[in-house]
Design an enzyme around this catalytic site. Structure first.
Site, short mmCIF file in Angstrom:
data_model
loop_
_atom_site.label_atom_id
_atom_site.label_comp_id
_atom_site.label_asym_id
_atom_site.label_seq_id
_atom_site.Cartn_x
_atom_site.Cartn_y
_atom_site.Cartn_z
N TYR A 155 0.88 -1.18 0.00
CA TYR A 155 0.00 0.00 0.00
C TYR A 155 0.91 1.23 0.00
CZ TYR A 155 -3.89 2.96 1.85
OH TYR A 155 -4.85 3.93 2.08
N LYS A 166 -1.69 -1.52 -3.75
CA LYS A 166 -2.63 -0.42 -3.92
C LYS A 166 -1.83 0.87 -3.89
CE LYS A 166 -6.00 2.41 -1.51
NZ LYS A 166 -6.62 2.75 -0.21
#
Lengths: 310, 310, 310, 310
Positions: free
Chosen positions: A141, A169
């Site tokens: 992330y 992400k």
């Protein structure tokens, strides 16, 4: 979830679910259940709890545990569940990962530790250790505005070779960076690359990314699912109908106040208005003022009307 | 150029031309002429001189004047000429604009003044004054990494209503920001929106932007023209062939050194190798070292080979 | 000024003089003359024109030349004159230095070029070249908030060995950095180290620095001279009387508006109120609003009253 | 500790104690006891555990609890104990505060939550809530490089009026900011203002601050106590003897590597060499390499020798 076949699964709209809270700071259990049903009904492909939108950094351990339990129970395997384990202490992250595993979640998500500034070597070793020890597949992330630390594309490339690291992400909003991430898919197609900022969802899917972690999908899950599908099918006409609404949600729901909480209050006040859950947010964030809340609702009504016309 | 019909003209690949310099710091006039012919031959839609890639901030006024004269003379109206007038002093910017006008350039380009931090009101008033006084149509230029000052989308929207402001080049790399800029085109389609970072060129044109200001087009003008056309025609197969080369140029030509000059030396060393112009750069930037230069050329040869196979 | 005896001279209060401007943007010549007499009368040790407070980055070359001429003529050798030559282009800096030399100024001052990000090697080579070519002794100027580029203490140490580099003004506000600069004086006592932010003047002189470049000395030259002398004489009682006024000037004269121009307008509006010069500022900065101007004057009157009681 | 008489107590050298760790990541209990005795023997005025130097953000709750217990037991009231409770979640901070209270600590210290960007209103409300609920007096802690959030002087001023908020430690290194903090002492003299960066210790005490939270006091507790006393007594001669050593420790012990862990490893490797505790650090930080460790020890030996000559 089996890491070997994640390429079939980790795509589409993964909702970064808000954490419904009561005014006393405890979990709004009823609201949480309603929210999950709302998302499931909207056809989303997965739910990501305890991310930034989920206010994970502001929650005490007991609420995190409770939320994991309810979410896993309520979804009943109808879609993927990703659990945020981002923390500055490795052991604390692993403890949440263990709880996620025990309750049947599918994967965990970790942004870099966010107190110290870290170089790429620090980040690489940290993630390798985390991936080695995590009982669930790990999603990277990237969110440098929050964590100060950027996972450089080269580091992501190296990390993507770890069997327990299945995707990333990216919430940086950096279009150059994202293209460099997408280049990894040429080498390892099953590595899932998801875009954070929903304003970039359509263009990113057109560029080859696997989907989005779109906060607005808390309110309008199906709208984002439709945008994802339109982009995946290269249906430019449908994209051109939906994209202006995405930008309108961004501007008129999230942007009603200069406060940091503006985005979060935009989502939570909308859900409250829709009768789904309580709107409270956890300290240290403070709510936007009454006028901003009113504007959010007025703008929400206009957007609801427009969505019906697509 | 008539502002009324700029929508016909300001699209495609606008090359941010390097400024060829001799080892004594003076303009490499022969190299400049060869470079312009190289670009024209490659089919580019316009040339943007005295931008960041053109090292405008490092050049003395006499060289700027000389470069404007040569470029305007050499292109002979075959494509658009945009002239960078970015400076911290308004009067200095206007003086360059006057020279540009006198020599027949088509438009001027101005990034925000870059010494003081400016708020949106400062920027708005500054650009209105500049647009009022500029003898040529004005292009905005957003590049916060260099200037510290960001032109917020709302400010661009307001500025776009000035009859002498005809478009914007965005080099922020911020994908969310760029989508917000593109939303302006719904209101004013003839307002030209160009993307700076070439890694984002294809996705941005797919999203509706008018073209790119791609530094790599100095070396490979036709490659970028082909990518632009592929994206405009939604030819995903061609995009998927060219995009990896664009990323390879970015990584292996521009990224050979940690120095700030790495991108610029990547372009200039390549042009030197191709026999087009001298490779020198102006202070305060210092060249990359000999090893980095060698790597650039090795990588360049590989890329030249790959381009032939498309 | 002879570099060999600068340690005798470059100490005390060096006023970063504002550039008085008429409403049409031209130099307020009469105001400039009055201002110089005001400063001379206040007993300052030197005047630094064309710095940040002097809005150098916003002025066209003709005004810079005019200001150098007037200042050198008006001071008639009563105190030091330092001329800012900060610019992104080396040749432009050298041209101003030449003008300064021709008019009899004592030294030039250069902050790093401020468009590109530069590493320490770039900065070192840049300053060596500038010092080699400058017809006047060179003062370094560290102001990373404006220039993005920090002159690291190690670089300053190396540069201090150049015979034509005689000192540094540090406006970073970084107390650790400044202590590291002061350590240079153990090795080369004649290297002049001046502090920018006037809030730090007393403590810095107590720590061994040579003086301050204090913007407030435009308004109250003698107050800053007295503070400097108190600190030099370790007169803690006097420091404790003056320091609160320095902080009050900072808060109530400079801090009346959130705009970047707040400091500059605070100084210029005060000088205007005192009948010394016009208050106009050059674009891109925009003046604070009328209410802020009124507050400045009200606060100024209170401070004038308090100064009389010391 | 009674908040009413904190002005008597919260001054001097408060050591931000490192957390001695074994190679398996658990607390080095023996090392912790030796370290506390070493500090006590050096005459420090207080110990601050679980700060940045204490790697609090990297430690799991169990180790924090263990460290609080040992420290409180071992010091036996010989000096003050401050416990860091900085965390992104309010409830987690309060839980640590409760443990601190139960074990007899004197005060708690909290930097702003460090995940979200917070405005001054957010910060004010957060600290008021924390101070209301904390069972021990609260020390503010400003460290924007780590937390992204700055406690503006105005906010500190307002917070200083809360009866349970007794002081602030500033690690910003910003000399202007620190002078503004010191101005609060004119209004509320018993509000304790401590400086973080030890390079600024002497000048800050000369300016009126109450002491320092000096990491180097882990290694050389008495050296920092002597510097504090010299500054308090305005013994400039002694300051000029010790200050160069402080800068040498900063440069040659903390600055041996470009890694973020360089400071921490400098302290821990020195303590290891002195036979006090193990040198291990917790993830996500990674140790400096072997060569840097060697350099640390060589430089340490030189400094030990020099200290003896004062």
């Amino acid at each position: 979830m089996n890491p070997e076949n994640t390429s079939d699964k980790l795509e589409g709209i993964i909702v970064p679910m808000v954490t419904p809270l009561l005014s006393n700071g405890e979990l709004d259990r009823k609201g949480t259940e309603r929210l999950i049903r709302h998302l499931t009904h909207g056809g989303v492909h997965g739910i990501f709890i305890l991310g930034t939108t989920g206010e994970a950094s502001s929650l005490k351990p007991a609420i995190k545990k409770e939320l994991i339990e309810i979410t896993c129970k309520e979804t009943q395997g109808q879609h993927l569940i990703l659990v945020g384990i981002t923390h500055t202490a490795l052991d604390v992250s692993l403890k949440i990962a263990k709880t996620a595993k025990e309750n049947g979640a599918d994967a965990v998500v970790a942004a870099p530790p966010y107190y110290f500034s870290l170089d790429q070597e620090d980040l690489f070793k940290y993630y390798i250790k985390l991936a080695d020890l995590s009982p669930l597949p790990l999603f990277l992330y990237n969110f440098p505005v929050m964590t100060k630390n950027t996972l450089e594309p080269e580091t992501v490339h190296k990390l993507s070779q770890h069997p327990n690291i299945i995707g990333i992400k990216d919430s940086s909003g950096n279009g150059v960076y994202f293209q460099k991430l997408l280049a990894l898919k040429k080498v390892k197609p099953e590595f899932s690359v998801l875009i954070g900022p929903e304003e970039m969802l359509a263009q990113s899917v057109l560029s080859g990314c696997d989907g989005g972690v779109s906060g607005g999908a808390n309110i309008f899950p199906n709208l984002y699912v439709r945008l994802f599908e339109a982009a995946k099918n290269r249906d430019f006409e449908m994209i051109s109908k939906i994209q202006p609404l995405i930008l309108e949600i961004s501007k008129n729901i999230y942007g009603c106040s200069p406060k940091t909480s503006s985005y979060l209050c935009g989502v939570k006040e909308s859900l409250y208005y829709l009768g789904i859950c309580e709107p409270h947010i956890a300290p240290p964030l403070q709510s936007v003022n009454a006028q901003a809340k009113e504007t959010i609702i007025q703008n929400l009504e206009k957007i609801i009307f427009k969505i019906k016309t697509i």
